[in-house]
Scaffold this motif. Structure first.
Motif, PDB file in Angstrom:
ATOM      1  N   VAL A 302     -22.342 -22.006  13.347  1.00 28.21           N
ATOM      2  CA  VAL A 302     -21.993 -23.342  13.834  1.00 28.21           C
ATOM      3  C   VAL A 302     -21.968 -23.307  15.351  1.00 28.21           C
ATOM      4  O   VAL A 302     -21.378 -22.407  15.952  1.00 28.21           O
ATOM      5  CB  VAL A 302     -20.620 -23.790  13.285  1.00 28.21           C
ATOM      6  N   LEU A 303     -22.627 -24.268  15.953  1.00 28.18           N
ATOM      7  CA  LEU A 303     -22.702 -24.382  17.406  1.00 28.18           C
ATOM      8  C   LEU A 303     -21.896 -25.582  17.862  1.00 28.18           C
ATOM      9  O   LEU A 303     -22.017 -26.677  17.303  1.00 28.18           O
ATOM     10  CB  LEU A 303     -24.159 -24.517  17.853  1.00 28.18           C
ATOM     11  N   LEU A 323     -10.738 -21.435  30.147  1.00 25.11           N
ATOM     12  CA  LEU A 323     -11.970 -20.911  29.570  1.00 25.11           C
ATOM     13  C   LEU A 323     -11.816 -19.446  29.181  1.00 25.11           C
ATOM     14  O   LEU A 323     -12.320 -19.008  28.142  1.00 25.11           O
ATOM     15  CB  LEU A 323     -13.130 -21.066  30.557  1.00 25.11           C
ATOM     16  N   ALA A 324     -11.119 -18.677  30.024  1.00 22.52           N
ATOM     17  CA  ALA A 324     -10.909 -17.265  29.716  1.00 22.52           C
ATOM     18  C   ALA A 324     -10.076 -17.109  28.450  1.00 22.52           C
ATOM     19  O   ALA A 324     -10.325 -16.216  27.626  1.00 22.52           O
ATOM     20  CB  ALA A 324     -10.226 -16.570  30.888  1.00 22.52           C
ATOM     21  N   SER A 325      -9.080 -17.978  28.271  1.00 21.93           N
ATOM     22  CA  SER A 325      -8.245 -17.916  27.072  1.00 21.93           C
ATOM     23  C   SER A 325      -9.055 -18.231  25.821  1.00 21.93           C
ATOM     24  O   SER A 325      -8.940 -17.558  24.793  1.00 21.93           O
ATOM     25  CB  SER A 325      -7.075 -18.893  27.196  1.00 21.93           C
ATOM     26  N   VAL A 326      -9.903 -19.264  25.908  1.00 22.13           N
ATOM     27  CA  VAL A 326     -10.739 -19.626  24.761  1.00 22.13           C
ATOM     28  C   VAL A 326     -11.682 -18.484  24.424  1.00 22.13           C
ATOM     29  O   VAL A 326     -11.843 -18.113  23.250  1.00 22.13           O
ATOM     30  CB  VAL A 326     -11.536 -20.910  25.078  1.00 22.13           C
ATOM     31  N   ARG A 341     -20.583 -19.443  26.162  1.00 27.80           N
ATOM     32  CA  ARG A 341     -21.351 -19.577  27.395  1.00 27.80           C
ATOM     33  C   ARG A 341     -20.906 -20.823  28.138  1.00 27.80           C
ATOM     34  O   ARG A 341     -20.541 -21.840  27.529  1.00 27.80           O
ATOM     35  CB  ARG A 341     -22.847 -19.662  27.100  1.00 27.80           C
ATOM     36  N   SER A 342     -20.979 -20.775  29.452  1.00 25.70           N
ATOM     37  CA  SER A 342     -20.655 -21.939  30.276  1.00 25.70           C
ATOM     38  C   SER A 342     -21.490 -21.894  31.539  1.00 25.70           C
ATOM     39  O   SER A 342     -21.816 -20.813  32.044  1.00 25.70           O
ATOM     40  CB  SER A 342     -19.155 -21.968  30.617  1.00 25.70           C
ATOM     41  N   TRP A 350     -22.642 -29.884  33.413  1.00 25.48           N
ATOM     42  CA  TRP A 350     -21.938 -28.644  33.067  1.00 25.48           C
ATOM     43  C   TRP A 350     -21.754 -28.615  31.553  1.00 25.48           C
ATOM     44  O   TRP A 350     -21.331 -29.582  30.942  1.00 25.48           O
ATOM     45  CB  TRP A 350     -20.577 -28.600  33.756  1.00 25.48           C
ATOM     46  N   ARG A 351     -22.047 -27.452  30.975  1.00 26.78           N
ATOM     47  CA  ARG A 351     -21.935 -27.336  29.515  1.00 26.78           C
ATOM     48  C   ARG A 351     -21.191 -26.050  29.157  1.00 26.78           C
ATOM     49  O   ARG A 351     -21.442 -24.997  29.735  1.00 26.78           O
ATOM     50  CB  ARG A 351     -23.313 -27.327  28.869  1.00 26.78           C
TER      51      ARG A 351
END
Length: 358
Positions: A302-303, A323-326, A341-342, A350-351
């Protein structure tokens, strides 16, 4: 009564209480000590088994060519035996997790011995295995013991790995607690509800209900998995609140795949990503911005992606804690099977993209 309810009644929950839950869950620790069923464990098992065999065969090899030949023979047994062992342990996981650690290790070692023998016997019968030092009375003893010891070693390595991950889990939890619900979001929401009380009491009630659901999720535990459908519902509540604040400046495009709804995720994974998109993509821009949330299932994966427009002018750079926590919590739940990825994509937006197994 749940732990969350108890904390709500007593009001005595502290950060240390939350962190203590990570390291004092015997069932969870026993489950984590078992070999996993993902690609990460498969890679570690194959590399570990071949590493031990390679070092052991160095003592018997006459030269490099002889060592490579012996490794080739060993691999014909090691690969199918390792795959079969991992498959059986995964299938028997519901039963193994109930056993005490010593019995758990014994059961895993027994499965390792049996799968090694099952792979070794056919090759030895047809004469493909050269073993000049084999005992004629018990030719099966060496492969059985090797399979049992390697299986026990792999299981013990997972136990050590779990213990090493506990500080990382605590650090991820601390980072998440620091970024759950920002104070100024709470104050803005309460001010919005106060303003709506006179003109639209029903809408004010809905805002407070959405806020209550957000805080219920934020104060809940991080140890139990949730579903993508629940994360989407929570994120909708968050965006409903922010829509009142930004109005037409906040434009949201949902593209959801119902086939992905039951996917297991760490709690509070999607909402922080969307909050980052609002904070850095919509809030700094006078014209507002657009956020696109997409979920789709592709076979066994799943994406999930959250894409936001980027303001034309300079924007305040974040610390990256959310983001680091996720990323860390995804790794703790799905190991190497999770993908995070970000960054800026081709059209300048921004994605943040997340990929997890079904």
């Amino acid at each position: 009564m749940t732990a969350v309810a108890k904390r709500s009644e007593t009001g005595t929950s502290t950060l240390f209480d939350d962190l203590r839950e990570v390291v004092t869950a015997p069932d969870a620790v026993r489950a984590a000590a078992l070999p996993g069923c993902g690609s990460g464990m498969l890679l570690r098992a194959l590399v570990g088994v071949h590493g031990v065999l390679g070092v052991g065969l160095l003592f018997a090899a006459r030269n490099l060519v002889n060592w490579l030949a012996m490794m080739s023979e060993a691999a014909t047994v090691a690969v199918p035996a390792t795959l079969a062992w991992l498959l059986l342990v995964c299938l028997g996981r519901p039963l193994l997790v109930k056993l005490a650690p010593a019995l758990q290790t014994g059961a895993v070692a027994l499965v390792g011995a049996l799968t090694t023998l099952a792979a070794w016997v056919p090759f030895s019968r047809i004469g493909l295995m050269s073993n000049p030092g084999a005992n004629d009375d018990w030719p099966w003893l060496a492969p059985a013991l090797a399979g049992a010891l390697l299986a026990a070693l792999l299981q013990q390595s997972e136990r050590w790995r779990q213990r090493a991950r506990l500080p990382a889990a605590a650090a991820a939890r601390l980072a998440d607690l620091q970024t759950r619900i920002r104070p100024h979001f709470l104050f803005n929401t309460l001010n919005t509800a106060i303003a709506l009380v006179q003109v639209d009491p029903k809408r004010a009630e809905e805002v407070l209900e959405d806020l209550a659901e957000l805080f219920r999720a934020a104060l809940g535990g991080l140890d139990e998995a949730t579903t993508l459908a629940a994360e989407v519902e929570l994120s909708r509540r968050y965006l409903d609140i922010e829509q009142l604040r930004f109005g037409a400046r906040l434009r949201v495009d949902w593209r959801l795949d119902p086939a992905a709804d039951d996917t297991r995720l760490p709690p509070l994974l999607l909402q922080p990503l969307i909050e980052n998109a609002v904070r850095h993509g919509v809030e700094p821009s006078d014209r507002g911005g657009r956020i696109e949330i997409v979920t789709r299932r592709r076979r066994d994966r799943v994406l999930i992606s959250v894409t936001n427009s980027v303001p034309l002018g300079p924007s305040k750079r974040g610390h990256g804690i959310g983001l680091a926590s996720v990323r860390e919590r995804l790794r703790l739940m799905h190991d190497l099977d999770a993908d995070f990825r970000s960054g800026i994509i081709e059209d300048g937006r921004w994605r943040v993209s997340v990929g997890v197994p079904v």
